[in-house]
Design a protein around this motif. Structure first.
Motif, PDB file in Angstrom:
ATOM      1  N   ARG A  51     -39.572 -22.020 -82.054  1.00  0.00           N
ATOM      2  CA  ARG A  51     -40.059 -21.449 -83.311  1.00  0.00           C
ATOM      3  C   ARG A  51     -41.532 -21.762 -83.544  1.00  0.00           C
ATOM      4  NH1 ARG A  51     -37.675 -24.033 -87.396  1.00  0.00           N
ATOM      5  NH2 ARG A  51     -36.342 -25.447 -86.207  1.00  0.00           N
ATOM      6  N   THR A  52     -42.097 -22.644 -82.701  1.00  0.00           N
ATOM      7  CA  THR A  52     -43.505 -22.993 -82.858  1.00  0.00           C
ATOM      8  C   THR A  52     -44.442 -22.029 -82.133  1.00  0.00           C
ATOM      9  OG1 THR A  52     -43.567 -24.437 -80.900  1.00  0.00           O
ATOM     10  CG2 THR A  52     -42.862 -25.420 -82.982  1.00  0.00           C
ATOM     11  N   GLY A  53     -43.899 -21.153 -81.295  1.00  0.00           N
ATOM     12  CA  GLY A  53     -44.734 -20.224 -80.557  1.00  0.00           C
ATOM     13  C   GLY A  53     -44.320 -20.133 -79.102  1.00  0.00           C
ATOM     14  N   PRO A  54     -45.116 -19.452 -78.290  1.00  0.00           N
ATOM     15  CA  PRO A  54     -44.771 -19.278 -76.873  1.00  0.00           C
ATOM     16  C   PRO A  54     -44.630 -20.610 -76.141  1.00  0.00           C
ATOM     17  CG  PRO A  54     -46.582 -17.821 -77.507  1.00  0.00           C
ATOM     18  CD  PRO A  54     -46.364 -18.763 -78.659  1.00  0.00           C
ATOM     19  N   PRO A  93     -33.452 -34.081 -93.295  1.00  0.00           N
ATOM     20  CA  PRO A  93     -34.625 -33.861 -94.139  1.00  0.00           C
ATOM     21  C   PRO A  93     -35.884 -33.479 -93.382  1.00  0.00           C
ATOM     22  CG  PRO A  93     -34.327 -36.201 -93.795  1.00  0.00           C
ATOM     23  CD  PRO A  93     -33.174 -35.516 -93.115  1.00  0.00           C
ATOM     24  N   TYR A  94     -35.785 -33.276 -92.076  1.00  0.00           N
ATOM     25  CA  TYR A  94     -36.936 -32.847 -91.286  1.00  0.00           C
ATOM     26  C   TYR A  94     -36.568 -31.607 -90.499  1.00  0.00           C
ATOM     27  CZ  TYR A  94     -37.934 -37.839 -91.986  1.00  0.00           C
ATOM     28  OH  TYR A  94     -38.117 -39.075 -92.532  1.00  0.00           O
ATOM     29  N   ASP A  95     -37.589 -30.891 -90.049  1.00  0.00           N
ATOM     30  CA  ASP A  95     -37.399 -29.734 -89.181  1.00  0.00           C
ATOM     31  C   ASP A  95     -37.619 -30.176 -87.743  1.00  0.00           C
ATOM     32  OD1 ASP A  95     -37.708 -27.287 -87.707  1.00  0.00           O
ATOM     33  OD2 ASP A  95     -38.185 -26.256 -89.578  1.00  0.00           O
ATOM     34  N   GLY A  96     -36.750 -29.740 -86.849  1.00  0.00           N
ATOM     35  CA  GLY A  96     -36.824 -30.173 -85.465  1.00  0.00           C
ATOM     36  C   GLY A  96     -37.787 -29.396 -84.590  1.00  0.00           C
ATOM     37  N   ALA A  97     -38.482 -28.412 -85.143  1.00  0.00           N
ATOM     38  CA  ALA A  97     -39.430 -27.628 -84.350  1.00  0.00           C
ATOM     39  C   ALA A  97     -40.808 -28.271 -84.427  1.00  0.00           C
ATOM     40  CB  ALA A  97     -39.485 -26.192 -84.851  1.00  0.00           C
ATOM     41  N   LEU A  98     -41.237 -28.900 -83.336  1.00  0.00           N
ATOM     42  CA  LEU A  98     -42.557 -29.526 -83.275  1.00  0.00           C
ATOM     43  C   LEU A  98     -43.093 -29.368 -81.860  1.00  0.00           C
ATOM     44  CD1 LEU A  98     -44.808 -31.198 -84.578  1.00  0.00           C
ATOM     45  CD2 LEU A  98     -43.568 -33.261 -83.888  1.00  0.00           C
ATOM     46  N   LYS A  99     -44.109 -28.553 -81.728  1.00  0.00           N
ATOM     47  CA  LYS A  99     -44.677 -28.295 -80.411  1.00  0.00           C
ATOM     48  C   LYS A  99     -45.215 -29.579 -79.799  1.00  0.00           C
ATOM     49  CE  LYS A  99     -47.789 -25.246 -77.889  1.00  0.00           C
ATOM     50  NZ  LYS A  99     -48.719 -24.098 -77.989  1.00  0.00           N
ATOM     51  N   GLY A 100     -44.821 -29.824 -78.567  1.00  0.00           N
ATOM     52  CA  GLY A 100     -45.314 -30.977 -77.835  1.00  0.00           C
ATOM     53  C   GLY A 100     -44.531 -32.259 -78.015  1.00  0.00           C
ATOM     54  N   ASP A 101     -43.527 -32.261 -78.905  1.00  0.00           N
ATOM     55  CA  ASP A 101     -42.768 -33.498 -79.084  1.00  0.00           C
ATOM     56  C   ASP A 101     -41.876 -33.756 -77.869  1.00  0.00           C
ATOM     57  OD1 ASP A 101     -40.522 -31.885 -79.400  1.00  0.00           O
ATOM     58  OD2 ASP A 101     -40.072 -32.552 -81.426  1.00  0.00           O
TER      59      ASP A 101
END
Length: 301
Positions: free
Chosen positions: A287-290, A221-229
């Motif tokens: 997917r969050t960016g560079p 139920p969550y997306d795994g793309a999180l910058k800095g995690d």
């Protein structure tokens, strides 16, 4: 495997402690104070490092209970219920190293970047966190230095130890999720969360689904793309294969459930870890960016 060239809730306070009035709140005061990290020794040759970002709901003495009653700290807002038990049992079965946090995510969330606005929450799933209301930039930096940064340093050390032994490790981060969210039952037994590197994820989802007895979420139920995690910091930036596994909390709330899931995972992970692709350094981006990559020491000029 490819080798490199040679829940114990704190007692509630009648009044929430203002950390600004407790200059030693973020400091080790003696043997009974709270360590920031637990490391379980293991053999780097297994090719796997286990992480448990939200292993504990404990709080250091200087912070009391952050003004919360014990029943709030025992909820999912305080920690990932059952995840630590699965992590410890799985590490024992596989003989692999593991790194677990020793502090509640309500103190500071180790699965957030240091600049993430949700690093220290003032409200979580409807619960106001009184002890965080005075957490200014200086207090947040103190918590980073005392708890957040040592946890990540321990992870980096485990990775560097594996690389020094000639092993490119795969990283599995263990979490858990609530069976019901905002009145809606969640059908998934487990969820595999990932960003852009599919190497470990696709193998794990296939293995979990193979017996036919599980509903497995793919970035649900969550997306795994999180910058800095945590995985962004230690896997995405370093080109290491990784994924995050969430197990529904009612399935691992007791020791029997934790043992069952550890046994399940111990039965399928060794075969997955034989894949050479999981032990290569590859940058798949995010997917969050560079992404600013972190290169292995032996590739630096």
């Amino acid at each position: 495997m490819r080798r490199l060239p040679t829940h114990d809730p704190a007692q509630p306070l009648d009044e929430p402690l203002d950390p600004r009035l407790s200059p030693d709140a973020g400091q080790m005061k003696g043997p009974d104070d709270l360590p920031p990290v637990e490391r379980l020794a293991g053999d780097p040759a297994t090719g796997l490092i286990l992480l448990c970002d939200h292993a504990s709901n404990a709080l250091p003495p200087g912070y009391g209970s952050l003004g919360l009653p014990a029943e709030q700290l025992a909820r999912h807002i305080g920690y990932d219920i059952g995840a630590a038990g699965v992590t410890r049992q799985l590490a024992q079965r596989l003989g692999c190293p593991a790194v677990l946090s020793c502090f509640s995510r309500l103190l500071i969330d180790p699965n957030r970047g240091e600049d993430d606005p949700t690093l220290v929450m003032r409200i979580s799933d409807g619960a106001i966190i009184p002890g965080n209301r005075h957490a200014d930039a200086a207090e947040i930096e103190r918590r980073i230095a005392r708890f957040h940064r040592p946890y990540h340093d321990a992870i980096a050390t485990e990775i560097d130890t594996a690389l020094a032994a000639g092993v490119i490790p795969t990283i599995l981060s263990m979490h858990s999720f609530t069976p019901v969210w905002r009145g809606l039952a969640r059908p998934w037994h487990a969820a595999v969360l990932w960003d852009a590197d599919p190497r470990f994820t696709r193998e794990l989802i296939e293995a979990l689904e193979a017996p036919g007895d599980l509903i497995v979420g793919d970035n649900e139920p969550y997306d795994g793309a999180l910058k800095g995690d945590c995985l962004y910091r230690h896997a995405t930036r370093r080109g290491l294969a990784s994924t995050l596994l969430e197990v529904r909390q009612d399935l691992i709330a007791d020791e029997d459930g934790q043992e069952a899931w550890a046994e399940r995972l111990a039965g399928l992970l060794p075969a997955i870890l034989q894949g050479e692709a999981l032990h290569r350094i590859e940058w798949h981006g995010s997917r969050t960016g560079p992404v600013a990559p972190i290169y292995p020491p032996d590739t630096l000029a």
